[in-house]
Design an enzyme around this catalytic site. Structure first.
Site, PDB file in Angstrom:
ATOM      1  CB  SER A 283      69.826 -12.460 -18.277  1.00 54.80           C
ATOM      2  OG  SER A 283      68.779 -13.272 -18.741  1.00 54.80           O
TER       3      SER A 283
ATOM      4  CG  PHE B  77      56.064 -15.593  -6.602  1.00 56.22           C
ATOM      5  CD1 PHE B  77      55.800 -14.244  -6.406  1.00 56.22           C
ATOM      6  CD2 PHE B  77      57.163 -16.149  -5.974  1.00 56.22           C
ATOM      7  CE1 PHE B  77      56.604 -13.473  -5.582  1.00 56.22           C
ATOM      8  CE2 PHE B  77      57.967 -15.387  -5.148  1.00 56.22           C
ATOM      9  CZ  PHE B  77      57.693 -14.052  -4.946  1.00 56.22           C
TER      10      PHE B  77
ATOM     11  CG  HIS C 180      65.557 -13.856 -17.555  1.00 51.91           C
ATOM     12  ND1 HIS C 180      66.312 -12.711 -17.648  1.00 51.91           N
ATOM     13  CD2 HIS C 180      64.502 -13.531 -16.753  1.00 51.91           C
ATOM     14  CE1 HIS C 180      65.735 -11.730 -16.953  1.00 51.91           C
ATOM     15  NE2 HIS C 180      64.640 -12.207 -16.392  1.00 51.91           N
TER      16      HIS C 180
ATOM     17  CG  ASP D  79      50.949  -8.663 -13.776  1.00 51.82           C
ATOM     18  OD1 ASP D  79      50.021  -8.768 -14.606  1.00 51.82           O
ATOM     19  OD2 ASP D  79      51.747  -9.579 -13.527  1.00 51.82           O
TER      20      ASP D  79
ATOM     21  CD  GLU E  14      62.580 -10.537 -13.773  1.00 48.19           C
ATOM     22  OE1 GLU E  14      62.637 -10.942 -14.948  1.00 48.19           O
ATOM     23  OE2 GLU E  14      61.532 -10.504 -13.110  1.00 48.19           O
TER      24      GLU E  14
HETATM   25  P1  FAD Z   1      50.906  -8.429 -23.542  1.00 49.76           P
HETATM   26  O1  FAD Z   1      51.863  -8.982 -24.516  1.00 49.76           O
HETATM   27  O2  FAD Z   1      50.358  -7.086 -23.825  1.00 49.76           O
HETATM   28  O3  FAD Z   1      49.730  -9.494 -23.398  1.00 49.76           O
HETATM   29  C1  FAD Z   1      48.838  -9.434 -22.302  1.00 49.76           C
HETATM   30  C2  FAD Z   1      47.563 -10.200 -22.632  1.00 49.76           C
HETATM   31  O4  FAD Z   1      46.815  -9.488 -23.608  1.00 49.76           O
HETATM   32  C3  FAD Z   1      47.777 -11.595 -23.219  1.00 49.76           C
HETATM   33  O5  FAD Z   1      46.726 -12.419 -22.796  1.00 49.76           O
HETATM   34  C4  FAD Z   1      47.697 -11.388 -24.721  1.00 49.76           C
HETATM   35  O6  FAD Z   1      47.266 -12.570 -25.377  1.00 49.76           O
HETATM   36  C5  FAD Z   1      46.686 -10.254 -24.800  1.00 49.76           C
HETATM   37  N1  FAD Z   1      46.962  -9.313 -25.891  1.00 49.76           N
HETATM   38  C6  FAD Z   1      48.153  -8.895 -26.338  1.00 49.76           C
HETATM   39  N2  FAD Z   1      48.002  -8.020 -27.361  1.00 49.76           N
HETATM   40  C7  FAD Z   1      46.664  -7.868 -27.502  1.00 49.76           C
HETATM   41  C8  FAD Z   1      45.853  -7.094 -28.409  1.00 49.76           C
HETATM   42  N3  FAD Z   1      46.408  -6.306 -29.346  1.00 49.76           N
HETATM   43  N4  FAD Z   1      44.515  -7.187 -28.267  1.00 49.76           N
HETATM   44  C9  FAD Z   1      43.941  -7.985 -27.346  1.00 49.76           C
HETATM   45  N5  FAD Z   1      44.663  -8.757 -26.493  1.00 49.76           N
HETATM   46  C10 FAD Z   1      46.000  -8.682 -26.575  1.00 49.76           C
HETATM   47  N6  FAD Z   1      55.049  -7.411 -14.679  1.00 49.76           N
HETATM   48  C11 FAD Z   1      55.283  -6.211 -14.095  1.00 49.76           C
HETATM   49  O7  FAD Z   1      54.345  -5.567 -13.632  1.00 49.76           O
HETATM   50  N7  FAD Z   1      56.565  -5.713 -14.000  1.00 49.76           N
HETATM   51  C12 FAD Z   1      57.638  -6.362 -14.524  1.00 49.76           C
HETATM   52  O8  FAD Z   1      58.751  -5.875 -14.437  1.00 49.76           O
HETATM   53  C13 FAD Z   1      57.419  -7.623 -15.159  1.00 49.76           C
HETATM   54  N8  FAD Z   1      58.439  -8.328 -15.706  1.00 49.76           N
HETATM   55  C14 FAD Z   1      58.184  -9.485 -16.401  1.00 49.76           C
HETATM   56  C15 FAD Z   1      59.238 -10.145 -17.045  1.00 49.76           C
HETATM   57  C16 FAD Z   1      59.006 -11.308 -17.761  1.00 49.76           C
HETATM   58  C17 FAD Z   1      60.143 -11.982 -18.455  1.00 49.76           C
HETATM   59  C18 FAD Z   1      57.675 -11.855 -17.811  1.00 49.76           C
HETATM   60  C19 FAD Z   1      57.417 -13.134 -18.560  1.00 49.76           C
HETATM   61  C20 FAD Z   1      56.633 -11.210 -17.179  1.00 49.76           C
HETATM   62  C21 FAD Z   1      56.861 -10.021 -16.473  1.00 49.76           C
HETATM   63  N9  FAD Z   1      55.842  -9.314 -15.850  1.00 49.76           N
HETATM   64  C22 FAD Z   1      56.079  -8.120 -15.226  1.00 49.76           C
HETATM   65  C23 FAD Z   1      54.465  -9.830 -15.893  1.00 49.76           C
HETATM   66  C24 FAD Z   1      53.671  -9.251 -17.097  1.00 49.76           C
HETATM   67  O9  FAD Z   1      53.572  -7.861 -16.994  1.00 49.76           O
HETATM   68  C25 FAD Z   1      52.290  -9.885 -17.045  1.00 49.76           C
HETATM   69  O10 FAD Z   1      52.352 -11.236 -17.381  1.00 49.76           O
HETATM   70  C26 FAD Z   1      51.225  -9.143 -17.828  1.00 49.76           C
HETATM   71  O11 FAD Z   1      49.961  -9.663 -17.410  1.00 49.76           O
HETATM   72  C27 FAD Z   1      51.329  -9.330 -19.324  1.00 49.76           C
HETATM   73  O12 FAD Z   1      52.382  -8.641 -19.841  1.00 49.76           O
HETATM   74  P2  FAD Z   1      52.825  -8.829 -21.370  1.00 49.76           P
HETATM   75  O13 FAD Z   1      53.858  -7.852 -21.648  1.00 49.76           O
HETATM   76  O14 FAD Z   1      53.070 -10.241 -21.686  1.00 49.76           O
HETATM   77  O15 FAD Z   1      51.462  -8.362 -22.072  1.00 49.76           O
END
Ligand code: FAD
Length: 282
Positions: free
Chosen positions: A11, A212, A262, A105, A13
């Site tokens: 895939s 990055f 990916h 982010d 991105e």
């Molecule tokens: P989460 O899974 O919510 O976790 C974030 C943090 O909070 C972690 O430290 C976790 O341990 C903690 N956490 C999770 N759940 C809880 C809870 N219930 N209570 C307390 N702490 C918790 N960013 C963008 O802005 N746009 C994009 O399109 C984008 N695409 C991405 C694609 C991939 C494949 C990856 C790996 C990252 C991408 N990112 C993107 C970056 C991502 O948004 C960041 O890494 C962001 O800081 C965390 O997102 P997450 O979904 O992993 O968050």
């Protein structure tokens, strides 16, 4: 661990180009080339709260119209539930089948507070609103998410996203295959069986790689930084080294059982294509 027996999925991105001509160029010049590698899907990033939000939708729809399987990234940001539900209904009506679900982010200039909705909350919202209509991908961090207070807690929160209904995961990029191997082992011990596809960042430019990596917390090993510093003034040498090094990394990841790869393409096709050709994934 044995190498996977079925062909690994690919895939690619993209980030959404700023304007319509940019979207057209991306589809004609980049998706057209990468499409020859028969990817499972192209995904398009989402800048929660930022200016690229509509660009994600437009780019996804243009990809679909061009005959590709396109997958939007989505995060709640500061939006309310109703706004997200409207986006989901729109995706559903346009034939989107998969979504990458993220906390996101926060864009710069958006205020001091981080988004409060974690990805688990959005997985829950989507499953409640749409049932099983979408295959949901979530993010995973073999090198541990920079906000996590411990590796154990990060894994716990990752498991919660899967238990909430995510089908599979894509990792942040990394250059140390041991981190992936260790992560798979820790996931298996925690009872996580969802496929975890490594995210691959081709190396073509040291300065942008450092930028990055600083932002997302990816570790650049000292030896790699030193080698890339030596070739930093010679772009072709950097690209050639990067293609060779990342191809070998991918080979090892596939041997470790990675179900696919990916690629973070940064809207370019050259290095990604060469890596896939080296791996005979074409
Ligand atoms: P989460 O899974 O919510 O976790 C974030 C943090 O909070 C972690 O430290 C976790 O341990 C903690 N956490 C999770 N759940 C809880 C809870 N219930 N209570 C307390 N702490 C918790 N960013 C963008 O802005 N746009 C994009 O399109 C984008 N695409 C991405 C694609 C991939 C494949 C990856 C790996 C990252 C991408 N990112 C993107 C970056 C991502 O948004 C960041 O890494 C962001 O800081 C965390 O997102 P997450 O979904 O992993 O968050």
């Amino acid at each position: 661990m044995n190498a996977t027996t079925t062909a690994p999925s690919l895939s690619f991105e993209f980030f959404p180009p700023r304007d319509v001509p940019g979207q057209k160029r991306l589809i004609e010049n980049v998706a057209g080339k990468l499409g020859a590698l028969e990817p499972s899907f192209f995904s398009v990033t989402y800048g929660a709260g930022g200016t690229t939000r509509d660009g994600t939708r437009q780019t996804v729809y243009r990809l679909i119209d061009a005959g590709f399987n396109a997958v939007p990234h989505l995060s709640m940001g500061a939006d309310d539930k109703t706004h997200i539900q409207t986006i989901l209904d729109d995706y559903c009506s346009r034939g989107v089948k998969r979504i990458v679900v993220l906390r996101g982010d926060q864009p710069s200039g958006f205020g001091a507070n981080r988004f409060t909705h974690n990805a688990e909350a959005l997985v829950n919202l989507i499953r409640t609103h749409c049932g099983d209509q979408f295959h949901l991908e979530v993010a995973a961090y073999p090198e541990i998410h920079p906000d996590a207070s411990s590796a154990e807690q990060d894994l716990e929160f990752f498991k919660r996203k899967i238990d909430a209904g995510a089908d599979s995961a894509i990792t942040q990029y990394f250059y140390n295959a041991d981190a992936y191997e260790n992560f798979l082992e820790r996931c298996a011990k925690a009872g996580i069986t969802a496929p975890i596809v490594p995210g691959i960042m081709p190396i073509t430019n040291l300065a942008s790689l450092m930028r990055f990596s600083q932002k997302c917390g990816a570790d650049i090993p000292r030896w790699l930084n030193n080698v890339l510093t030596d070739t930093a003034d010679d772009q072709q040498a950097t690209i050639d080294f990067g293609v060779d090094f990342v191809s070998r990394l991918c080979e090892r990841l596939l041997q470790l059982g990675a179900p696919g790869l990916h690629f973070y393409t940064l809207n370019r096709w050259g290095a990604t294509t060469r890596i896939c050709q080296n791996l005979a994934l074409h």
